[in-house]
Scaffold this active site. Structure first.
Site, PDB file in Angstrom:
ATOM      1  CE  LYS A  87      -1.627   4.005   2.639  1.00 20.48           C
ATOM      2  NZ  LYS A  87      -1.579   2.999   3.966  1.00 20.48           N
ATOM      3  CE  LYS A 108      -4.724   1.901  -0.339  1.00 24.08           C
ATOM      4  NZ  LYS A 108      -4.190   0.469  -0.557  1.00 24.08           N
ATOM      5  CB  SER A 144      -1.462   0.023   0.961  1.00 23.20           C
ATOM      6  OG  SER A 144      -2.145  -1.386   1.011  1.00 23.20           O
ATOM      7  CB  SER A 184      -4.077   1.797   3.628  1.00 26.61           C
ATOM      8  OG  SER A 184      -3.036   1.532   2.698  1.00 26.61           O
TER       9      SER A 184
END
Length: 401
Positions: free
Chosen positions: A244, A81, A78, A138
């Site tokens: 993140k 992102k 993730s 997320s």
């Protein structure tokens, strides 16, 4: 602060804010463009022994403090992102998107598995709430919904992601989706992720989302959805405000984190950690080392005037250059901070039309003859071509000046 001006295409040097800057046509310099001088590689200390790959970077100058296998291509999970959020922030900045815009969820976006905010097909949510859903929870579904809003399809958005990666010079990154779910030929590296993160942090408002520990979606509904940040450092590490996390069984535990103290911002990226406890501990150790060993020296604050450049055949004769974000250099604590100077190196004589955001040169920061950092300088505005009457009047005025 005194202003300095390019009177010709030759270098001219004047005193500015206690330094000695120069304006010149850009020439090859060492290190080459896209590379940064490496300082204090943490000696022989491995600050992230359990990580498969890691990097520690000054967010302003891009100077690397520590790295380990930082070029290795790995599944980013993730952390993907970060690029998704970068394209969202660009769209907001350019006015192609507004935080209050409503986004309708497609069947496809709602079908995403893994981490999600449980969007229903047809459900509408604002860009702001979807951004929260990405930054805190997320949300894979939120990522695809915003991708479709910006580009029409996720496939087209992925093309934009890869185009941006190429623009940033990311040699070890390729995206196959907008959320980081496992896919063939979807990879990045710790170094590339740090560069992406640095670019995202130019939009300072992003930390208003990534730095939140908790919030709610669907507040006025019968079923409000509680968001808790997957990055626990924003609560437990002083100064941490992003960025993140990521996890898949293939990628293991990943994190691109940032923290700021006394206007000194650091980015730490780890990939392939065995668990969240180790991941957070090693990133905290990286932060502790950076803040204990280094500090930053401001060069320009956001909005400061860097200088002016003549624009051949432009509607305006000169372009005023301003700092679009803070420029600073990282230095060892206790090191001599005198004899720091900076030069602006013009890539080529500037000729209209000029586009806003167009790269026009580099700001080089030196101490004596050592390059401390290089910053791209972009045009802060668009300048169209002047008509013949404007050029005639300008030439006539110059004759009598």
């Amino acid at each position: 602060m005194k202003k300095w001006k390019l009177a010709s295409l030759l270098a001219c040097t004047v005193l500015l804010a206690g330094t000695n800057p120069a304006f010149a046509l850009e020439e090859p310099s060492k290190p080459q463009a896209g590379q940064q001088p490496k300082q204090g590689q943490a000696g022989n200390v491995d600050l992230a022994p359990s990580a498969r790959s890691a990097i520690l970077m000054d967010a302003d100058s891009g100077t690397i403090i520590f790295e380990k296998n930082s070029y290795e291509r790995l599944p980013p999970a993730s952390i993907t992102k970060i690029m998704t959020m970068l394209l969202v922030m660009e769209a907001l900045d350019e006015g192609r998107l507004k935080l209050t815009d409503k986004v309708a969820t497609s069947e496809y976006a709602a079908s995403m598995g893994g981490s999600q905010i449980f969007l229903e097909p047809g459900e509408e949510m604002t860009v702001q709430d979807l951004l929260k859903g990405i930054a805190l929870a997320s949300g894979n579904d939120a990522s695809v919904a915003l991708a479709e809003k910006i580009a029409g399809t996720e496939q087209e958005f992925v093309r934009m992601m890869n185009e941006k990666a190429q623009e940033l010079g990311l040699k070890n990154t390729r995206f196959a989706n907008a959320n980081g779910l496992p896919a063939p030929d979807h990879y990045s590296s710790a170094r590339d992720i740090a560069i992406m993160s640095k670019e995202l942090l130019k939009y300072r408002e992003i930390t208003a989302y990534t730095g939140l520990y908790q919030d709610y979606l669907r507040k006025d509904s019968e079923k409000p959805f509680w968001l808790v940040n997957t990055n626990k450092l924003v609560r437990f590490y002083s100064g941490a405000d992003g960025l993140k996390t990521g996890y898949t069984s293939e990628a293991k535990f990943c994190l691109s984190a940032t923290a700021v103290r006394d206007q000194f911002r650091i980015i730490a990226v780890v990939m392939g950690e065995p668990n969240t406890k180790t991941r957070n501990a090693e990133v905290s150790q990286m932060f502790d080392y950076a803040f204990a060993q280094y500090t930053n020296v401001p060069i320009f604050k956001e909005g400061d005037v860097i200088g002016t450049v003549p624009v051949a055949k432009g509607k305006v004769a000169e372009l005023k250059l301003t700092a679009s974000y803070p420029y600073s250099v990282m230095m060892k604590r206790g090191a001599k901070k005198t004899d720091i100077r900076h030069e602006f190196r013009l890539g080529a004589p500037l000729k209209a039309p000029v586009q806003q955001g167009q790269k026009i040169g580099k700001l080089i920061v030196l101490q004596e003859d050592k390059v401390l950092a290089e910053f791209d300088v972009q045009s802060p505005q668009t300048i169209g071509r002047a008509g013949w009457w404007t050029l005639f009047k300008r030439t006539t005025a110059e004759l009598f000046t």
